[in-house]
Design an enzyme around this catalytic site. Structure first.
Site, short mmCIF file in Angstrom:
data_model
loop_
_atom_site.label_atom_id
_atom_site.label_comp_id
_atom_site.label_asym_id
_atom_site.label_seq_id
_atom_site.Cartn_x
_atom_site.Cartn_y
_atom_site.Cartn_z
N ASN A 97 -4.94 -0.51 -3.78
CA ASN A 97 -5.58 -1.42 -2.85
C ASN A 97 -5.48 -2.86 -3.35
O ASN A 97 -4.46 -3.23 -3.91
CB ASN A 97 -7.02 -0.98 -2.54
CG ASN A 97 -7.29 -1.03 -1.04
OD1 ASN A 97 -7.22 -2.09 -0.45
ND2 ASN A 97 -7.56 0.11 -0.45
N HIS A 160 -1.88 8.26 -1.01
CA HIS A 160 -1.59 7.40 0.14
C HIS A 160 -0.75 8.16 1.16
O HIS A 160 0.44 7.89 1.36
CB HIS A 160 -0.86 6.15 -0.36
CG HIS A 160 -0.81 5.03 0.63
ND1 HIS A 160 -1.93 4.33 1.02
CD2 HIS A 160 0.21 4.49 1.32
CE1 HIS A 160 -1.58 3.39 1.89
NE2 HIS A 160 -0.28 3.48 2.10
N GLU A 322 -7.74 7.37 2.11
CA GLU A 322 -7.68 7.28 0.65
C GLU A 322 -9.05 7.47 0.03
O GLU A 322 -10.00 6.76 0.38
CB GLU A 322 -7.15 5.90 0.22
CG GLU A 322 -5.71 5.65 0.55
CD GLU A 322 -5.25 4.28 0.06
OE1 GLU A 322 -4.03 4.08 0.00
OE2 GLU A 322 -6.10 3.42 -0.26
#
Length: 366
Positions: A97, A160, A322
């Site tokens: 992220n 992911h 996620e």
């Protein structure tokens, strides 16, 4: 703008090429397309060494038809050819992220082992990661363990995967806006600016607001006519690319494996339901706002004779879910989460555990 559109600037990419072991020892090699397969009564999962990626996940729908419910490519070699979409199904790291200003300050299994060298993408120290995938009955489990071997460094991994529980075969819609989503413990989210960098604010998801998935399950597309959803996923972006907090501790001690899912995704069309259990305390949902029809479906997906929709992934054609810790916590000391994300040689390893449990309309077998 989604994670991998800004990857290098923000401090995360796919972990590098991995080596693989099957069932704890050297097992059969990959098939002709470079996939390593593990199977159970309810699931068939195919993985590749590039980023320890989940490439295929086949689940039988309510009519007994196998649906491949994850985006990817037919052949492992194409993940390195298509540089725009090579993140499908992979493990982003060393820090998943977003990182504000791209800076920080420091004081029956398949197991993939991955070595991330000192200095790659500006991160200090070598990190060795072990990603273990298991399927059993209707459940996909994974565990990620990462060790800092030479220097103190931030570590936060995740999975992911791009999901479409209709296997991109729904003859009524080619998006996932019909999927129902539920985040029962997520009454708050991380505040971000217009390029999705965390501001340090923790925001309430008011009941009935566009980001309220906690008070009751609702379709992902339920709020798309609400003006509040515009810019929700960044400047001039309508949709979701948000990090919700998972506040289970508010109800007292819990067992993450048994005391309820942190997220549920369900398609009434296919009947496939996916319940996510995890030891992590945040959850990111991305509604594939950046897809534009440039990615072809796999041969295992879609309807071959459907002339209503092209055999590509459209905008809102998938969702990423996620499990992770609070994003950018390494730059937010007031949150008190740096001990969970900054790992030292000789100290405790970074550990992430999750269980993705499939069922048909809530029933795990037919």
């Amino acid at each position: 703008m989604h994670l991998h559109a800004r990857l290098l600037a923000l401090g995360a990419s796919l972990l590098p090429m991995a080596s693989a072991e099957t069932s704890g020892s050297k097992g059969p090699g990959p098939d002709k397309d470079g996939l390593y397969w593990i199977k159970s009564e309810g699931l068939m999962a195919g993985f590749i060494t590039y980023g320890a990626s989940l490439s295929h996940m086949l689940v039988k729908d309510q009519y007994g038809i196998p649906r491949d419910v994850v985006a990817g490519f037919d052949n492992a070699t194409y993940y390195e050819v298509d540089k725009q979409h090579n993140h499908f199904g992979g493990v982003p790291g060393r820090y998943a992220n977003r990182i504000r200003n791209s800076t920080f300050e420091l004081d029956g299994d398949i197991t993939f082992s991955i070595v991330d060298p000192d200095g790659k993408e500006g991160f200090p120290g070598e990190v060795v990661s072990y990603i273990t995938y298991t399927v059993s009955d209707w459940t996909w489990d994974f565990k990620m363990v990462a060790l800092a071997t030479t220097k103190k460094t931030p570590i936060m991994l995740s999975s992911h995967v791009y999901w479409n529980l209709d296997g991109f075969a729904n003859n009524e819609t080619n998006t996932v806006l019909n999927h129902t989503f539920h985040l029962p413990y997520s009454g708050q989210r991380v505040g971000v600016d217009n390029i999705l960098i965390p501001t340090g604010d923790i925001l309430a998801n008011q009941k009935g607001s566009v980001n309220d998935f906690w008070s009751a399950p609702k379709q992902i597309g339920a709020s798309f006519s609400d003006p509040e959803l515009k810019d929700n996923c960044g400047f001039n972006c309508t949709g979701y690319d948000n990090c919700w907090l998972v506040n289970r501790a508010q109800n007292g001690p819990y067992d993450w494996r048994n005391d309820g899912y942190v997220a549920r995704l369900h398609s009434a069309w296919s009947g496939i339901q996916l319940d996510v259990y995890s030891d992590q305390e945040a959850f990111q949902l991305y509604s594939c706002n950046g897809q534009n029809g440039s990615v072809a479906l796999k041969t295992t997906q879609g309807l071959k004779d459907n002339k209503d929709f092209p055999r590509t992934i459209p905008k809102y054609g998938c969702v990423v879910m996620e499990v992770e810790d609070w994003i950018d916590a390494i730059n937010q000391p007031a949150w008190g989460r740096q001990d969970k994300q900054i790992i030292e040689p000789g100290g405790d390893p970074y550990v992430l555990q999750a269980s993705y449990r499939f069922s048909i309309n809530g029933t795990s077998s037919k």
